[in-house]
Design a protein around this motif. Structure first.
Motif, PDB file in Angstrom:
ATOM      1  N   CYS A  51       0.833  -1.203   0.000  1.00 26.39           N
ATOM      2  CA  CYS A  51       0.000   0.000   0.000  1.00 26.39           C
ATOM      3  C   CYS A  51       0.868   1.254   0.000  1.00 26.39           C
ATOM      4  O   CYS A  51       0.630   2.191  -0.769  1.00 26.39           O
ATOM      5  CB  CYS A  51      -0.967  -0.010   1.179  1.00 26.39           C
ATOM      6  N   GLU A  52       1.890   1.263   0.850  1.00 24.65           N
ATOM      7  CA  GLU A  52       2.776   2.429   0.914  1.00 24.65           C
ATOM      8  C   GLU A  52       3.545   2.589  -0.389  1.00 24.65           C
ATOM      9  O   GLU A  52       3.752   3.698  -0.878  1.00 24.65           O
ATOM     10  CB  GLU A  52       3.742   2.299   2.094  1.00 24.65           C
ATOM     11  N   LEU A  53       3.952   1.491  -0.986  1.00 22.41           N
ATOM     12  CA  LEU A  53       4.701   1.522  -2.237  1.00 22.41           C
ATOM     13  C   LEU A  53       3.887   2.115  -3.376  1.00 22.41           C
ATOM     14  O   LEU A  53       4.378   2.951  -4.132  1.00 22.41           O
ATOM     15  CB  LEU A  53       5.149   0.101  -2.596  1.00 22.41           C
ATOM     16  N   TYR A  54       2.634   1.703  -3.507  1.00 22.71           N
ATOM     17  CA  TYR A  54       1.814   2.135  -4.629  1.00 22.71           C
ATOM     18  C   TYR A  54       1.098   3.467  -4.403  1.00 22.71           C
ATOM     19  O   TYR A  54       0.553   4.023  -5.345  1.00 22.71           O
ATOM     20  CB  TYR A  54       0.797   1.056  -4.990  1.00 22.71           C
ATOM     21  N   CYS A  55       1.073   3.997  -3.194  1.00 25.43           N
ATOM     22  CA  CYS A  55       0.358   5.245  -2.927  1.00 25.43           C
ATOM     23  C   CYS A  55       1.032   6.420  -3.654  1.00 25.43           C
ATOM     24  O   CYS A  55       2.155   6.792  -3.323  1.00 25.43           O
ATOM     25  CB  CYS A  55       0.314   5.528  -1.427  1.00 25.43           C
ATOM     26  N   PRO A  56       0.349   7.023  -4.625  1.00 24.13           N
ATOM     27  CA  PRO A  56       0.965   8.106  -5.382  1.00 24.13           C
ATOM     28  C   PRO A  56       1.093   9.410  -4.595  1.00 24.13           C
ATOM     29  O   PRO A  56       1.800  10.322  -5.020  1.00 24.13           O
ATOM     30  CB  PRO A  56       0.031   8.281  -6.584  1.00 24.13           C
ATOM     31  N   GLU A  57       0.420   9.498  -3.468  1.00 22.95           N
ATOM     32  CA  GLU A  57       0.442  10.736  -2.677  1.00 22.95           C
ATOM     33  C   GLU A  57       1.333  10.641  -1.447  1.00 22.95           C
ATOM     34  O   GLU A  57       1.394  11.586  -0.660  1.00 22.95           O
ATOM     35  CB  GLU A  57      -0.985  11.089  -2.240  1.00 22.95           C
ATOM     36  N   ASP A  58       2.009   9.502  -1.253  1.00 22.67           N
ATOM     37  CA  ASP A  58       2.803   9.277  -0.041  1.00 22.67           C
ATOM     38  C   ASP A  58       1.964   9.586   1.196  1.00 22.67           C
ATOM     39  O   ASP A  58       2.364  10.326   2.087  1.00 22.67           O
ATOM     40  CB  ASP A  58       4.084  10.109  -0.041  1.00 22.67           C
ATOM     41  N   ALA A  59       0.780   8.997   1.242  1.00 23.37           N
ATOM     42  CA  ALA A  59      -0.176   9.270   2.310  1.00 23.37           C
ATOM     43  C   ALA A  59      -0.269   8.161   3.349  1.00 23.37           C
ATOM     44  O   ALA A  59      -1.084   8.244   4.254  1.00 23.37           O
ATOM     45  CB  ALA A  59      -1.558   9.514   1.712  1.00 23.37           C
ATOM     46  N   LEU A  60       0.560   7.124   3.217  1.00 19.55           N
ATOM     47  CA  LEU A  60       0.455   5.984   4.118  1.00 19.55           C
ATOM     48  C   LEU A  60       1.735   5.787   4.902  1.00 19.55           C
ATOM     49  O   LEU A  60       2.825   6.087   4.424  1.00 19.55           O
ATOM     50  CB  LEU A  60       0.161   4.706   3.329  1.00 19.55           C
ATOM     51  N   TYR A  61       1.565   5.254   6.105  1.00 16.57           N
ATOM     52  CA  TYR A  61       2.721   4.864   6.908  1.00 16.57           C
ATOM     53  C   TYR A  61       2.507   3.451   7.414  1.00 16.57           C
ATOM     54  O   TYR A  61       1.512   3.157   8.070  1.00 16.57           O
ATOM     55  CB  TYR A  61       2.938   5.798   8.098  1.00 16.57           C
ATOM     56  N   VAL A  62       3.443   2.583   7.060  1.00 15.86           N
ATOM     57  CA  VAL A  62       3.453   1.212   7.547  1.00 15.86           C
ATOM     58  C   VAL A  62       4.598   1.110   8.536  1.00 15.86           C
ATOM     59  O   VAL A  62       5.761   1.328   8.176  1.00 15.86           O
ATOM     60  CB  VAL A  62       3.646   0.201   6.388  1.00 15.86           C
ATOM     61  N   ALA A  63       4.283   0.812   9.788  1.00 12.52           N
ATOM     62  CA  ALA A  63       5.329   0.623  10.802  1.00 12.52           C
ATOM     63  C   ALA A  63       5.979  -0.735  10.565  1.00 12.52           C
ATOM     64  O   ALA A  63       5.293  -1.708  10.240  1.00 12.52           O
ATOM     65  CB  ALA A  63       4.732   0.705  12.204  1.00 12.52           C
ATOM     66  N   PRO A  64       7.284  -0.818  10.707  1.00 20.18           N
ATOM     67  CA  PRO A  64       7.975  -2.074  10.388  1.00 20.18           C
ATOM     68  C   PRO A  64       7.681  -3.234  11.328  1.00 20.18           C
ATOM     69  O   PRO A  64       7.957  -4.377  10.988  1.00 20.18           O
ATOM     70  CB  PRO A  64       9.451  -1.690  10.432  1.00 20.18           C
ATOM     71  N   ASP A  65       7.112  -3.003  12.495  1.00 21.68           N
ATOM     72  CA  ASP A  65       6.795  -4.086  13.428  1.00 21.68           C
ATOM     73  C   ASP A  65       5.444  -4.689  13.049  1.00 21.68           C
ATOM     74  O   ASP A  65       4.402  -4.072  13.223  1.00 21.68           O
ATOM     75  CB  ASP A  65       6.753  -3.569  14.863  1.00 21.68           C
ATOM     76  N   ALA A  66       5.464  -5.890  12.508  1.00 30.33           N
ATOM     77  CA  ALA A  66       4.242  -6.518  12.019  1.00 30.33           C
ATOM     78  C   ALA A  66       3.382  -7.125  13.112  1.00 30.33           C
ATOM     79  O   ALA A  66       2.252  -7.502  12.873  1.00 30.33           O
ATOM     80  CB  ALA A  66       4.602  -7.609  11.013  1.00 30.33           C
ATOM     81  N   ASP A  67       3.907  -7.225  14.316  1.00 25.08           N
ATOM     82  CA  ASP A  67       3.188  -7.945  15.357  1.00 25.08           C
ATOM     83  C   ASP A  67       2.307  -7.090  16.262  1.00 25.08           C
ATOM     84  O   ASP A  67       1.337  -7.590  16.816  1.00 25.08           O
ATOM     85  CB  ASP A  67       4.182  -8.715  16.234  1.00 25.08           C
ATOM     86  N   HIS A  68       2.653  -5.817  16.419  1.00 27.67           N
ATOM     87  CA  HIS A  68       1.932  -4.989  17.370  1.00 27.67           C
ATOM     88  C   HIS A  68       1.674  -3.601  16.796  1.00 27.67           C
ATOM     89  O   HIS A  68       2.579  -2.991  16.242  1.00 27.67           O
ATOM     90  CB  HIS A  68       2.739  -4.830  18.665  1.00 27.67           C
ATOM     91  N   PRO A  69       0.450  -3.111  16.921  1.00 28.11           N
ATOM     92  CA  PRO A  69       0.179  -1.738  16.499  1.00 28.11           C
ATOM     93  C   PRO A  69       0.955  -0.756  17.379  1.00 28.11           C
ATOM     94  O   PRO A  69       1.234  -1.046  18.538  1.00 28.11           O
ATOM     95  CB  PRO A  69      -1.324  -1.564  16.708  1.00 28.11           C
ATOM     96  N   VAL A  70       1.315   0.376  16.801  1.00 25.98           N
ATOM     97  CA  VAL A  70       2.018   1.413  17.557  1.00 25.98           C
ATOM     98  C   VAL A  70       1.255   2.718  17.430  1.00 25.98           C
ATOM     99  O   VAL A  70       0.571   2.955  16.442  1.00 25.98           O
ATOM    100  CB  VAL A  70       3.481   1.599  17.067  1.00 25.98           C
ATOM    101  N   LYS A  71       1.360   3.541  18.431  1.00 27.15           N
ATOM    102  CA  LYS A  71       0.725   4.856  18.387  1.00 27.15           C
ATOM    103  C   LYS A  71       1.595   5.766  17.531  1.00 27.15           C
ATOM    104  O   LYS A  71       2.812   5.798  17.702  1.00 27.15           O
ATOM    105  CB  LYS A  71       0.575   5.418  19.800  1.00 27.15           C
ATOM    106  N   VAL A  72       0.981   6.462  16.588  1.00 27.42           N
ATOM    107  CA  VAL A  72       1.738   7.328  15.704  1.00 27.42           C
ATOM    108  C   VAL A  72       1.217   8.758  15.763  1.00 27.42           C
ATOM    109  O   VAL A  72       0.048   8.994  16.053  1.00 27.42           O
ATOM    110  CB  VAL A  72       1.710   6.826  14.243  1.00 27.42           C
ATOM    111  N   ASP A  73       2.096   9.687  15.481  1.00 30.97           N
ATOM    112  CA  ASP A  73       1.778  11.102  15.403  1.00 30.97           C
ATOM    113  C   ASP A  73       2.024  11.518  13.950  1.00 30.97           C
ATOM    114  O   ASP A  73       3.178  11.546  13.501  1.00 30.97           O
ATOM    115  CB  ASP A  73       2.678  11.879  16.367  1.00 30.97           C
TER     116      ASP A  73
END
Length: 112
Positions: A51-73
């Protein structure tokens, strides 16, 4: 794990929905101006970064930790240059247009 769809950058094109192999997103309703795709099944994210790769607007952030969600700002991620950074690292940023024409996988984006 997918953590952010930037309201500031997203245009609601739904490319992320189309390329996600695990159906993490619900599409942005076309009838609602300014609507964004939603992260509906975040736990299903396999951190493939498609999703991050194909997003033409650079509107996505994928956190590298696949196991646990993280709080982002969002503002902090944008300031740090992390939103859409995977796309740039692969060479699909606007600054690398000449090189990406050589990448046959980039041509898949044209069909979405």
């Amino acid at each position: 794990m997918i953590e952010l769809v930037s309201a500031e950058r997203c245009t609601g094109c739904n490319i992320c929905v189309a390329v996600c192999p695990t159906n993490v997103f619900d599409p942005a309703p076309k009838a609602i101006a300014g609507a964004l795709p939603s992260i509906a099944r975040g736990a299903d994210c396999q951190t493939c970064f498609m999703c991050e790769l194909y997003c033409p607007e650079d509107a996505l952030y994928v956190a590298p930790d696949a196991d646990h969600p993280v709080k982002v700002d969002e503002a902090a991620l944008i300031d740090a240059g992390l939103v859409g950074s995977y796309r740039a690292a692969i060479g699909w940023s606007p600054q690398t247009a000449a090189r990406r024409r050589l990448d046959s996988t980039f041509r898949l984006l044209k069909g979405l």
